[in-house]
Design an enzyme around this catalytic site. Structure first.
Site, short mmCIF file in Angstrom:
data_model
loop_
_atom_site.label_atom_id
_atom_site.label_comp_id
_atom_site.label_asym_id
_atom_site.label_seq_id
_atom_site.Cartn_x
_atom_site.Cartn_y
_atom_site.Cartn_z
N ASP A 1 27.02 27.00 36.25
CA ASP A 1 26.17 26.05 35.50
C ASP A 1 24.82 26.00 36.22
OD1 ASP A 1 24.81 23.71 34.63
OD2 ASP A 1 26.70 22.74 34.08
N TYR B 1 29.75 19.25 36.86
CA TYR B 1 29.44 18.26 35.81
C TYR B 1 30.72 17.57 35.31
CZ TYR B 1 27.48 16.70 31.33
OH TYR B 1 27.07 15.95 30.25
N ARG C 1 23.65 30.02 9.84
CA ARG C 1 24.45 29.48 10.94
C ARG C 1 24.24 30.27 12.22
NH1 ARG C 1 29.83 29.41 8.82
NH2 ARG C 1 29.93 31.52 9.64
N LYS D 1 17.86 19.58 29.25
CA LYS D 1 17.20 19.02 30.42
C LYS D 1 15.82 19.63 30.60
CE LYS D 1 21.11 16.82 30.96
NZ LYS D 1 22.23 17.27 31.74
C1 LIG Z 1 23.60 17.39 31.15
C2 LIG Z 1 24.39 18.47 31.75
C3 LIG Z 1 25.27 19.23 30.99
C4 LIG Z 1 25.54 18.93 29.54
O1 LIG Z 1 24.43 19.05 28.72
P1 LIG Z 1 24.34 18.26 27.33
O2 LIG Z 1 23.27 18.99 26.60
O3 LIG Z 1 24.03 16.85 27.66
O4 LIG Z 1 25.68 18.41 26.65
C5 LIG Z 1 25.93 20.26 31.62
N1 LIG Z 1 25.77 20.52 32.92
C6 LIG Z 1 24.93 19.81 33.68
C7 LIG Z 1 24.79 20.14 35.12
C8 LIG Z 1 24.23 18.75 33.13
O5 LIG Z 1 23.43 18.02 33.91
#
Ligand SMILES: *Cc1c(COP(=O)(O)O)cnc(C)c1O
Length: 400
Positions: A191, A119, A66, A216
């Site tokens: 973020d 976000y 884990r 991403k």
């Molecule tokens: C897509 C995204 C997230 C979340 O990511 P996931 O892997 O889809 O949960 C968080 N912050 C930003 C700026 C994003 O574009």
């Protein structure tokens, strides 16, 4: 040959997480294979004791599936290098990484100040979980550090921002926010999914923790979910690691391996996305339908000076407001052939996302969007001439 720690990030990304040589044969694969296992075997109890000693000393030790195997350790090293941090905790999605940051750094009854352009699903996290734990999230205008200063309270335990902001990609002055937060001893979490460590490094600009949706650009191929929480300070990282363990967050070894594979080409992908996005900006600027373009690397963008000061590159994200009413805007989006209608971004393919004006941050931007069609584009790795031609025919169809 330079010392390894002075090599450029582009070079280090090609050499982190290689397969170690087999001591007997002196051979190795290039990349580390995915090591899948739910459990770990120990040669003897002394080996188990050593693993636990290392863990108690705050070192990384492989003890159970884990908390990850070698593939995960290699991916943590990649994020630590990308963000210029001291410690990385992996999470099974970007949103899970955000949740981890809030739960790891806040206690019941604490207050957090959150930039109002972050976000969107963070508000869902707030409504469904953080409120239940007695945490209070209050929103501030990230374009005004004085708004943050005025709203800081004695029980504020976290300041959270995103730069550039979601949907309209406004650059935030992270050093200015960091200065305000630091004066009160409050950690700043940013973020950094947009920069993904490669073109923007919030930790170097004064943030304490960087949260990245590896889903991403890091993974880069729209085929997995991944999050990372990278700390500048080891003790804070260990605190977040303890919360990851408590939550039972686990990432599949295959996904960790795919992300390791994808990240090797991050530098060339980013450069190509960025070049093509600027071409798309030029095209959009030439069209009478265009009201505003939001892309920090575009010289007319309101955040361009901050982008020049703080970023080392750009990517394929841009938003545009178009002088099209709702029906014409919908015709435009439906007429696009190469831009898929969808959320997320950072893969090789182009995407378009419809942006509802009331989903935008309450300050100035919602005003700017009134009566206009706002879409966010992810400019993918298709030939840019084809993308421009697609946008042109779709705009023509929207008018007709
Ligand atoms: C897509 C995204 C997230 C979340 O990511 P996931 O892997 O889809 O949960 C968080 N912050 C930003 C700026 C994003 O574009």
């Amino acid at each position: 040959m330079k010392r390894p720690d002075t090599l450029s990030l582009q070079t280090r990304l090609q050499h982190t997480g290689s397969d170690p040589f087999d001591p007997e044969t002196g051979t190795a694969a290039v990349g580390l294979p995915p090591k899948r296992s739910s459990t770990v075997r120990f040669a003897d109890l002394a080996a188990l004791d050593r693993a636990y000693q290392r863990r108690r000393a705050g070192e990384r030790a492989i003890t159970y599936g884990r908390s990850g195997m070698d593939t995960h350790r290699a991916l943590e090293d990649v994020f630590t290098q990308l963000e210029g941090g001291a410690h990385t905790v992996l999470a099974p999605s970007g949103l899970a990484a955000i949740t981890l940051a809030f739960l790891g750094l806040m206690g019941a009854g604490d207050h957090a100040l959150v930039a109002d352009n972050v976000y969107g699903p963070l508000r869902h996290l707030d409504d469904t979980l953080l409120k239940k734990l007695g945490m209070t999230l209050e929103y501030f205008d990230p374009t005004r550090p004085d708004d943050l200063a005025a709203k800081l309270r004695p029980d504020t335990k976290l300041v959270y921002a995103e730069s550039p902001g979601s949907l309209l990609l406004q650059m935030t002055d992270i050093p200015a926010l960091a200065q305000v937060a630091k004066a009160k001893g409050v950690p700043l979490v940013v973020d950094n999914t947009w920069g993904s460590g490669y073109i923007y490094q919030p930790l170097a600009l004064g943030a304490d923790v960087s949260v990245v949706a590896g889903t991403k650009y890091v993974a880069g191929h729209s085929d997995l979910m991944l999050g990372a929480v990278v700390s500048r300070d080891l003790a804070m990282g260990q605190r977040l690691g303890a919360m990851q363990y408590a939550l039972g967050y686990a990432l599949g070894a295959d996904d960790a391996w795919l992300a390791l594979r994808g990240v090797r080409t991050l530098p060339v992908r980013m450069a190509e996305h960025a070049r093509s996005a600027l071409r798309v900006c030029e095209f959009l600027a030439s069209r009478p339908e265009t009201a505003s373009i939001y892309h920090p690397a575009w010289p007319q963008d309101a955040g361009h000076a901050l982008w020049q000061r703080d970023c080392t590159g750009s990517n394929g994200m841009l938003s545009v407001s178009l002088k099209l009413d709702r029906a014409a805007g919908r015709r435009f989006v439906d007429a696009l052939r190469l831009f898929g209608i969808g959320f997320s971004w950072g893969g090789y393919e182009s995407l378009v996302q419809w942006v509802e004006p009331d989903g935008l941050a309450p300050h100035a931007y919602a005003q700017a969007a009134r009566g206009l069609t706002v879409v966010r584009l992810h400019v993918g790795l298709e030939a840019v001439d084809d993308l421009v031609a697609d946008l042109a025919q779709a705009l023509d169809q929207a008018a007709g």
